[in-house]
Write an enzyme that holds these catalytic residues in place. Sequence first.
Site, PDB file in Angstrom:
ATOM      1  N   PHE A  11       0.924  -1.228   0.055  1.00 59.40           N
ATOM      2  CA  PHE A  11      -0.189  -0.038   0.086  1.00 59.40           C
ATOM      3  C   PHE A  11       0.875   1.236   0.127  1.00 59.40           C
ATOM      4  O   PHE A  11       1.019   2.105  -0.979  1.00 59.40           O
ATOM      5  CB  PHE A  11      -1.016  -0.148   1.187  1.00 59.40           C
ATOM      6  N   THR A 100      10.175 -11.226   9.535  1.00 58.54           N
ATOM      7  CA  THR A 100      10.308  -9.995   8.307  1.00 58.54           C
ATOM      8  C   THR A 100      10.710  -8.792   8.902  1.00 58.54           C
ATOM      9  O   THR A 100      11.643  -8.266   8.461  1.00 58.54           O
ATOM     10  CB  THR A 100       9.321  -9.960   7.437  1.00 58.54           C
ATOM     11  N   THR A 125       5.917   2.926  12.717  1.00 60.09           N
ATOM     12  CA  THR A 125       4.489   3.342  13.091  1.00 60.09           C
ATOM     13  C   THR A 125       4.506   3.719  14.486  1.00 60.09           C
ATOM     14  O   THR A 125       5.082   3.535  15.413  1.00 60.09           O
ATOM     15  CB  THR A 125       3.657   1.815  13.021  1.00 60.09           C
ATOM     16  N   ASP A 126       3.230   4.641  14.640  1.00 65.19           N
ATOM     17  CA  ASP A 126       2.944   5.119  15.984  1.00 65.19           C
ATOM     18  C   ASP A 126       2.583   3.987  17.209  1.00 65.19           C
ATOM     19  O   ASP A 126       2.595   4.241  18.170  1.00 65.19           O
ATOM     20  CB  ASP A 126       1.701   6.139  15.985  1.00 65.19           C
ATOM     21  N   GLU A 127       2.268   2.707  16.451  1.00 61.76           N
ATOM     22  CA  GLU A 127       1.777   1.765  17.285  1.00 61.76           C
ATOM     23  C   GLU A 127       2.939   1.191  18.269  1.00 61.76           C
ATOM     24  O   GLU A 127       2.645   0.657  19.186  1.00 61.76           O
ATOM     25  CB  GLU A 127       1.268   0.679  16.442  1.00 61.76           C
ATOM     26  N   TYR A 153       2.598  -7.345  16.270  1.00 62.00           N
ATOM     27  CA  TYR A 153       3.175  -6.554  15.087  1.00 62.00           C
ATOM     28  C   TYR A 153       3.788  -5.510  15.769  1.00 62.00           C
ATOM     29  O   TYR A 153       5.008  -5.124  15.193  1.00 62.00           O
ATOM     30  CB  TYR A 153       1.597  -6.019  14.425  1.00 62.00           C
ATOM     31  N   LYS A 157       7.840  -4.162  15.186  1.00 64.70           N
ATOM     32  CA  LYS A 157       8.122  -2.726  14.608  1.00 64.70           C
ATOM     33  C   LYS A 157       9.082  -2.228  15.624  1.00 64.70           C
ATOM     34  O   LYS A 157      10.171  -1.605  15.375  1.00 64.70           O
ATOM     35  CB  LYS A 157       6.866  -1.959  14.209  1.00 64.70           C
ATOM     36  N   ARG A 217      -8.174   6.333  15.893  1.00 64.77           N
ATOM     37  CA  ARG A 217      -6.974   6.510  15.046  1.00 64.77           C
ATOM     38  C   ARG A 217      -6.759   7.815  14.745  1.00 64.77           C
ATOM     39  O   ARG A 217      -7.686   8.585  14.439  1.00 64.77           O
ATOM     40  CB  ARG A 217      -7.071   5.320  14.000  1.00 64.77           C
ATOM     41  N   ASP A 275     -14.437  -7.916  20.519  1.00 63.21           N
ATOM     42  CA  ASP A 275     -13.385  -6.983  20.233  1.00 63.21           C
ATOM     43  C   ASP A 275     -11.810  -7.748  19.854  1.00 63.21           C
ATOM     44  O   ASP A 275     -11.864  -8.742  20.374  1.00 63.21           O
ATOM     45  CB  ASP A 275     -13.099  -6.108  21.421  1.00 63.21           C
TER      46      ASP A 275
HETATM   47  P1  NAD Z   1       1.433  -3.731   3.288  1.00 65.52           P
HETATM   48  O1  NAD Z   1       1.156  -4.769   4.001  1.00 65.52           O
HETATM   49  O2  NAD Z   1       0.407  -3.189   2.466  1.00 65.52           O
HETATM   50  O3  NAD Z   1       2.604  -3.819   2.238  1.00 65.52           O
HETATM   51  C1  NAD Z   1       3.773  -4.642   2.671  1.00 65.52           C
HETATM   52  C2  NAD Z   1       4.810  -5.013   1.580  1.00 65.52           C
HETATM   53  O4  NAD Z   1       5.614  -5.686   2.013  1.00 65.52           O
HETATM   54  C3  NAD Z   1       3.941  -5.921   0.557  1.00 65.52           C
HETATM   55  O5  NAD Z   1       4.095  -5.745  -0.785  1.00 65.52           O
HETATM   56  C4  NAD Z   1       4.706  -7.347   0.923  1.00 65.52           C
HETATM   57  O6  NAD Z   1       4.789  -8.064  -0.227  1.00 65.52           O
HETATM   58  C5  NAD Z   1       6.133  -6.933   1.119  1.00 65.52           C
HETATM   59  N1  NAD Z   1       6.789  -7.901   1.991  1.00 65.52           N
HETATM   60  C6  NAD Z   1       6.168  -8.324   3.078  1.00 65.52           C
HETATM   61  N2  NAD Z   1       7.143  -9.152   3.689  1.00 65.52           N
HETATM   62  C7  NAD Z   1       8.579  -8.980   2.860  1.00 65.52           C
HETATM   63  C8  NAD Z   1       9.637  -9.731   2.730  1.00 65.52           C
HETATM   64  N3  NAD Z   1       9.956 -10.718   3.722  1.00 65.52           N
HETATM   65  N4  NAD Z   1      10.743  -9.218   1.870  1.00 65.52           N
HETATM   66  C9  NAD Z   1      10.262  -8.318   0.978  1.00 65.52           C
HETATM   67  N5  NAD Z   1       8.756  -7.847   1.016  1.00 65.52           N
HETATM   68  C10 NAD Z   1       8.098  -8.213   1.778  1.00 65.52           C
HETATM   69  O7  NAD Z   1       1.936  -2.727   4.365  1.00 65.52           O
HETATM   70  P2  NAD Z   1       1.602  -1.087   4.232  1.00 65.52           P
HETATM   71  O8  NAD Z   1       0.510  -0.615   5.023  1.00 65.52           O
HETATM   72  O9  NAD Z   1       2.020  -0.640   2.919  1.00 65.52           O
HETATM   73  O10 NAD Z   1       2.723  -0.642   5.362  1.00 65.52           O
HETATM   74  C11 NAD Z   1       4.087  -0.393   4.768  1.00 65.52           C
HETATM   75  C12 NAD Z   1       4.980   0.014   5.948  1.00 65.52           C
HETATM   76  O11 NAD Z   1       4.538   1.196   6.613  1.00 65.52           O
HETATM   77  C13 NAD Z   1       5.206  -1.237   7.141  1.00 65.52           C
HETATM   78  O12 NAD Z   1       6.395  -1.336   7.742  1.00 65.52           O
HETATM   79  C14 NAD Z   1       4.069  -0.662   8.205  1.00 65.52           C
HETATM   80  O13 NAD Z   1       4.751  -1.134   9.330  1.00 65.52           O
HETATM   81  C15 NAD Z   1       4.317   0.940   8.034  1.00 65.52           C
HETATM   82  N6  NAD Z   1       3.283   1.699   8.428  1.00 65.52           N
HETATM   83  C16 NAD Z   1       1.988   1.507   7.840  1.00 65.52           C
HETATM   84  C17 NAD Z   1       0.808   2.124   8.476  1.00 65.52           C
HETATM   85  C18 NAD Z   1      -0.401   2.100   7.716  1.00 65.52           C
HETATM   86  O14 NAD Z   1      -1.482   2.687   8.034  1.00 65.52           O
HETATM   87  N7  NAD Z   1      -0.685   1.239   6.731  1.00 65.52           N
HETATM   88  C19 NAD Z   1       1.109   3.391   9.331  1.00 65.52           C
HETATM   89  C20 NAD Z   1       2.274   3.449   9.953  1.00 65.52           C
HETATM   90  C21 NAD Z   1       3.409   2.515   9.355  1.00 65.52           C
END
Ligand code: NAD
Length: 339
Positions: A11, A100, A125-127, A153, A157, A217, A275
């Site tokens: 994403f 990972t 992440t803020d989490e 999770y 992180k 959130r 929940d």
């Molecule tokens: P997502 O789950 O949509 O995408 C994760 C991507 O990482 C996928 O394309 C997946 O194929 C790839 N991936 C997973 N394991 C892998 C590995 N071992 N090697 C290579 N690629 C791998 O996640 P997202 O929501 O886009 O989040 C991206 C980052 O941002 C994460 O680190 C997450 O912790 C952080 N984050 C997300 C949010 C949110 O609201 N979504 C907020 C703050 C931080």
Amino acid sequence: MTIIVTGGAGFIGSNFVFHMLKAHPEYRIICLDKLTYAGNLSTLEPVLEQDKFRFVRADICDREAVEKLFEEEKPDMVVNFAAESHVDRSIENPGIFLETNIMGTAVLMDACRKYGIQRYHQVSTDEVYGDLPLDRPDLFFTEETPLHTSSPYSSSKAGADLLVMAYHRTYGLPVTISRCSNNYGPYHFPEKLIPLMIANALADKPLPVYGEGLNVRDWLYVEDHCKAIDLIIHKGRVGEVYNVGGHNEKQNIEIVKIICRELGKPESLITHVGDRKGHDMRYAIDPTKIHNELGWLPETKFEDGIKKTIRWYLDNKKWWQDIVNGEYQQYYDKMYGNR
Ligand code: NAD
């Protein structure tokens, strides 16, 4: 400038790839992604054939594959989005999150040490700060808030963040970390709150809300997050953490009601379910540091961002319907199967 963007088929990573190719047309952007269930190569289709872009399917935990890529591309920077990212899945199966999110981060940073790098950026992440009580709206997470995690999770992180700071202190690796609040926008995987509710509402299916839906959130439009990371990797101080958030707190139930209203669907679709275990009550970011130091401010108001997002899901039904019915997983074989 060559930048390896890990997790660029997910994403936020894909939105960041698009942002960087547009904002810095002279840069070479290499996406390294394992294409887990959450990675979708079709998302990157508009840029797959561009000269300045390369897609490599690999696991960030695979030391040999990571080093091979560093040898081939000699990157100037690495921005690590790759992660297992879904809290509910981490409650079911924590192991892959540790592999990972923690081990993968170590493998990437070892390669940075071995081959040299201008910047390693960890997308966090803020989490990692845990949660705040609902009855203290005056409290916010700052960069000094202690790490205090609730789920496997967020623990994975936080573990990665600690390792990143340790590599900076011990080996002098030039690192930065961003800790962002919840993102929303295009290409959000349909298991997450906003896209799930849009998809279910469009199909007149029940809208499952955890508990009373009072959990708060802090929502940020994904493009604003990408712009913040772009600023941090270029202008942020090495060894620093930057919180990223737009002071846009909403209860989950409010979000679901907004989606119902925008789509003209009845709130009677809302179904309260048991929940989540250990459910965090409230996240709220204090973004003063990134604002004061780097001049970053969110540009998209929630009222506009949510409309844009809903419009995107209406205009791109094939993208998320292929995910819902599993067809997207065959895309890699179709595109790269015989290469
Ligand atoms: P997502 O789950 O949509 O995408 C994760 C991507 O990482 C996928 O394309 C997946 O194929 C790839 N991936 C997973 N394991 C892998 C590995 N071992 N090697 C290579 N690629 C791998 O996640 P997202 O929501 O886009 O989040 C991206 C980052 O941002 C994460 O680190 C997450 O912790 C952080 N984050 C997300 C949010 C949110 O609201 N979504 C907020 C703050 C931080």
